[in-house]
Write a protein that holds these residues in place. Structure first.
Motif, PDB file in Angstrom:
ATOM      1  N   GLU A 299       0.843  -1.203   0.000  1.00 27.23           N
ATOM      2  CA  GLU A 299       0.000   0.000   0.000  1.00 27.23           C
ATOM      3  C   GLU A 299       0.880   1.256   0.000  1.00 27.23           C
ATOM      4  N   PRO A 300       0.419   2.314  -0.690  1.00 25.64           N
ATOM      5  CA  PRO A 300       1.175   3.573  -0.581  1.00 25.64           C
ATOM      6  C   PRO A 300       1.130   4.106   0.857  1.00 25.64           C
ATOM      7  N   ARG A 301       2.252   4.655   1.306  1.00 30.20           N
ATOM      8  CA  ARG A 301       2.264   5.318   2.629  1.00 30.20           C
ATOM      9  C   ARG A 301       1.834   6.769   2.444  1.00 30.20           C
ATOM     10  N   PRO A 302       1.438   7.433   3.519  1.00 35.56           N
ATOM     11  CA  PRO A 302       1.026   8.838   3.387  1.00 35.56           C
ATOM     12  C   PRO A 302       2.119   9.647   2.692  1.00 35.56           C
ATOM     13  N   GLY A 303       1.726  10.418   1.703  1.00 36.39           N
ATOM     14  CA  GLY A 303       2.699  11.273   1.014  1.00 36.39           C
ATOM     15  C   GLY A 303       3.293  10.630  -0.229  1.00 36.39           C
ATOM     16  N   GLU A 304       3.110   9.320  -0.399  1.00 31.94           N
ATOM     17  CA  GLU A 304       3.648   8.657  -1.584  1.00 31.94           C
ATOM     18  C   GLU A 304       2.666   8.764  -2.756  1.00 31.94           C
ATOM     19  N   THR A 305       3.197   8.978  -3.947  1.00 35.40           N
ATOM     20  CA  THR A 305       2.359   9.151  -5.135  1.00 35.40           C
ATOM     21  C   THR A 305       2.657   8.023  -6.123  1.00 35.40           C
ATOM     22  N   ASP A 306       1.626   7.494  -6.726  1.00 35.44           N
ATOM     23  CA  ASP A 306       1.808   6.438  -7.727  1.00 35.44           C
ATOM     24  C   ASP A 306       2.660   6.971  -8.884  1.00 35.44           C
ATOM     25  N   GLY A 307       3.684   6.220  -9.259  1.00 33.13           N
ATOM     26  CA  GLY A 307       4.546   6.638 -10.362  1.00 33.13           C
ATOM     27  C   GLY A 307       5.722   7.478  -9.907  1.00 33.13           C
ATOM     28  N   GLN A 308       5.692   7.891  -8.660  1.00 30.23           N
ATOM     29  CA  GLN A 308       6.772   8.722  -8.114  1.00 30.23           C
ATOM     30  C   GLN A 308       7.730   7.824  -7.324  1.00 30.23           C
ATOM     31  N   GLU A 309       7.339   7.478  -6.101  1.00 29.40           N
ATOM     32  CA  GLU A 309       8.178   6.562  -5.296  1.00 29.40           C
ATOM     33  C   GLU A 309       8.087   5.142  -5.863  1.00 29.40           C
ATOM     34  N   TYR A 310       6.860   4.737  -6.193  1.00 33.38           N
ATOM     35  CA  TYR A 310       6.606   3.396  -6.732  1.00 33.38           C
ATOM     36  C   TYR A 310       5.422   3.463  -7.688  1.00 33.38           C
ATOM     37  N   PHE A 311       5.309   2.418  -8.522  1.00 34.52           N
ATOM     38  CA  PHE A 311       4.036   2.142  -9.175  1.00 34.52           C
ATOM     39  C   PHE A 311       3.310   1.172  -8.259  1.00 34.52           C
ATOM     40  N   PHE A 312       2.160   1.589  -7.731  1.00 30.39           N
ATOM     41  CA  PHE A 312       1.422   0.728  -6.806  1.00 30.39           C
ATOM     42  C   PHE A 312       0.433  -0.118  -7.594  1.00 30.39           C
ATOM     43  N   VAL A 313       0.632  -1.430  -7.556  1.00 27.74           N
ATOM     44  CA  VAL A 313      -0.219  -2.322  -8.352  1.00 27.74           C
ATOM     45  C   VAL A 313      -0.814  -3.415  -7.465  1.00 27.74           C
ATOM     46  N   SER A 314      -1.873  -4.037  -7.979  1.00 28.52           N
ATOM     47  CA  SER A 314      -2.499  -5.140  -7.238  1.00 28.52           C
ATOM     48  C   SER A 314      -1.676  -6.412  -7.360  1.00 28.52           C
ATOM     49  N   ASP A 315      -1.972  -7.364  -6.457  1.00 29.08           N
ATOM     50  CA  ASP A 315      -1.301  -8.667  -6.541  1.00 29.08           C
ATOM     51  C   ASP A 315      -1.541  -9.310  -7.901  1.00 29.08           C
ATOM     52  N   GLU A 316      -2.772  -9.191  -8.360  1.00 26.77           N
ATOM     53  CA  GLU A 316      -3.124  -9.826  -9.629  1.00 26.77           C
ATOM     54  C   GLU A 316      -2.314  -9.224 -10.784  1.00 26.77           C
ATOM     55  N   ARG A 317      -2.261  -7.882 -10.803  1.00 25.34           N
ATOM     56  CA  ARG A 317      -1.505  -7.194 -11.855  1.00 25.34           C
ATOM     57  C   ARG A 317      -0.018  -7.552 -11.781  1.00 25.34           C
ATOM     58  N   PHE A 318       0.493  -7.684 -10.561  1.00 23.74           N
ATOM     59  CA  PHE A 318       1.921  -8.014 -10.410  1.00 23.74           C
ATOM     60  C   PHE A 318       2.196  -9.408 -10.975  1.00 23.74           C
ATOM     61  N   ARG A 319       1.294 -10.365 -10.648  1.00 22.09           N
ATOM     62  CA  ARG A 319       1.472 -11.728 -11.169  1.00 22.09           C
ATOM     63  C   ARG A 319       1.415 -11.737 -12.690  1.00 22.09           C
ATOM     64  N   GLU A 320       0.551 -10.875 -13.235  1.00 19.68           N
ATOM     65  CA  GLU A 320       0.448 -10.756 -14.685  1.00 19.68           C
ATOM     66  C   GLU A 320       1.763 -10.204 -15.270  1.00 19.68           C
ATOM     67  N   MET A 321       2.327  -9.194 -14.588  1.00 21.81           N
ATOM     68  CA  MET A 321       3.606  -8.616 -15.045  1.00 21.81           C
ATOM     69  C   MET A 321       4.699  -9.680 -15.068  1.00 21.81           C
ATOM     70  N   ILE A 322       4.703 -10.540 -14.043  1.00 20.97           N
ATOM     71  CA  ILE A 322       5.685 -11.634 -14.016  1.00 20.97           C
ATOM     72  C   ILE A 322       5.459 -12.559 -15.213  1.00 20.97           C
ATOM     73  N   ALA A 323       4.202 -12.960 -15.396  1.00 21.86           N
ATOM     74  CA  ALA A 323       3.867 -13.923 -16.455  1.00 21.86           C
ATOM     75  C   ALA A 323       4.191 -13.368 -17.840  1.00 21.86           C
ATOM     76  N   GLN A 324       3.951 -12.071 -18.038  1.00 25.41           N
ATOM     77  CA  GLN A 324       4.175 -11.445 -19.346  1.00 25.41           C
ATOM     78  C   GLN A 324       5.622 -10.990 -19.546  1.00 25.41           C
ATOM     79  N   GLU A 325       6.467 -11.338 -18.593  1.00 27.85           N
ATOM     80  CA  GLU A 325       7.883 -10.905 -18.626  1.00 27.85           C
ATOM     81  C   GLU A 325       8.024  -9.399 -18.781  1.00 27.85           C
ATOM     82  N   GLU A 326       7.210  -8.687 -18.012  1.00 29.34           N
ATOM     83  CA  GLU A 326       7.267  -7.229 -18.038  1.00 29.34           C
ATOM     84  C   GLU A 326       8.244  -6.680 -16.994  1.00 29.34           C
ATOM     85  N   LEU A 327       8.876  -7.587 -16.240  1.00 29.34           N
ATOM     86  CA  LEU A 327       9.778  -7.135 -15.174  1.00 29.34           C
ATOM     87  C   LEU A 327      11.207  -7.602 -15.449  1.00 29.34           C
ATOM     88  N   LEU A 328      12.161  -6.721 -15.191  1.00 34.63           N
ATOM     89  CA  LEU A 328      13.569  -7.092 -15.352  1.00 34.63           C
ATOM     90  C   LEU A 328      14.012  -8.003 -14.227  1.00 34.63           C
TER      91      LEU A 328
END
Lengths: 212, 212
Positions: free
Chosen positions: B45-74
């Motif tokens: 979860e983003p902490r107070p003051g954190e913005t999506d795309g700034q400190e992190y891209f905040f994604v769901s578990d499902e989206r993260f698993r999809e990124m792994i499966a699609q080889e979208e991560l280094l």
């Protein structure tokens, strides 16, 4: 007090007319305490204006053969009846004292030295392009067409060996190029392989803190 | 016009408290056109003051698993119920555009990336010694003893991996350290392996001149 790191051994080669000599002179003028330039030994006669120990150490054929036999040379090569070589003792002394030693030699010598000392840094200096190179070669105005052609032919040969070097530095603007060569040699001190003692020490200190 | 060189992919790791974050911020502030900092994706979860795309891209578990499966991560790794990973597309785009991309990740990720891209540059940032490191860790004043102890224990683990890096940069003085990191990354552009096309071109031009 921190122990002074061992110096970096750097070989600088490059096309005739690429400005190598000027770059070396500038490096030594700007950082006299950091660098030592190795002086080669040769069996050829001194030319007018040349001083023993300055441009070269001028030695007899007999002395040169002795230097080879006694392994007093890091590398040597023969050109047209004369020998040229890099005396080992001076280079080793300077490296031990923490100075970075620069050898201005051609590719065959560079490869021999790298074989003996694998952490030798090899830099190749080039003019921005062949046209500039040819202009610089002709532009000195002191050589006839034959000499320029001979240098060009030599540059062709040398160009075959560039891939064996670590860095390809383009001398477009002297000041920038000197700063780049300086940066490349100085950053070599931050190589992990050159800091294993320091790393081991921090590791030991961290573990000592953790156990408290 | 000269073709812009492909950017350098640099991984910066280092002990917590060594000043990594500040160094990255300074590099980007001083050379905004040269560098791109990769932003990680995470399932936490983003902490107070954190913005999506700034400190992190905040994604769901499902989206993260999809990124792994699609080889979208280094590379990616799990820590305490959450995933962290480096999105590939952004890094590749920036490298293609000639920007040097800096990844601020720990050693496991660094080694995974180097395996995929052997010319990745690995830099490890350290405080000058373990004592300074401990002082910096405690000195923030925002953490209790337990947190400091945990970080110290983590630093001990990380220290085991330093030998896998290329450069060991000591952050003694911020300005000097930023300049050194900048120099190391920029000199990488002068590596022979990164200039094979330029070298081949000069070789071809020289030979064309010679044949005239």
């Amino acid at each position: 007090m921190e122990k002074k790191n061992r110096g970096v051994l750097a070989v600088v080669s490059g096309f005739s007319g690429a400005g190598k000599g000027t770059i070396m002179k500038e490096l030594l003028a700007q950082y006299p305490d950091q660098y030592a330039l190795s002086v080669s030994a040769t069996t050829r006669e001194p030319r007018p204006g040349e001083t023993d120990g300055q441009e070269y150490f001028f030695v007899s054929d007999e002395r040169f053969r002795e230097m080879i036999a006694q392994e007093e040379l890091l590398e040597y090569a023969g050109y047209v009846n004369h020998y040229y070589g890099t005396p080992k003792a001076y280079v080793m002394e300077q490296l031990d004292a923490g100075k970075d030693v620069i050898l201005e030699i051609e590719i065959q010598g560079a490869l021999k030295i790298r074989k003996k000392f694998p952490d030798t840094l090899l830099l190749f200096i080039s003019a921005p392009d062949a046209k500039t190179l040819q202009e610089r070669l002709s532009g000195r105005g002191t050589e006839d067409e034959g000499t320029v052609a001979k240098r060009l032919s030599r540059a062709c040969e040398e160009s075959e060996g560039i891939e064996a070097y670590d860095y390809f530095v383009v001398n477009d603007e002297l000041g920038k190029c000197v700063a780049q060569v300086h940066g490349i040699i100085q950053n070599e001190h931050a190589r992990v392989a050159r800091n294993l003692e320091k790393i081991a020490q921090i590791r030991a200190e961290l573990k000592a803190f953790e156990r408290r």
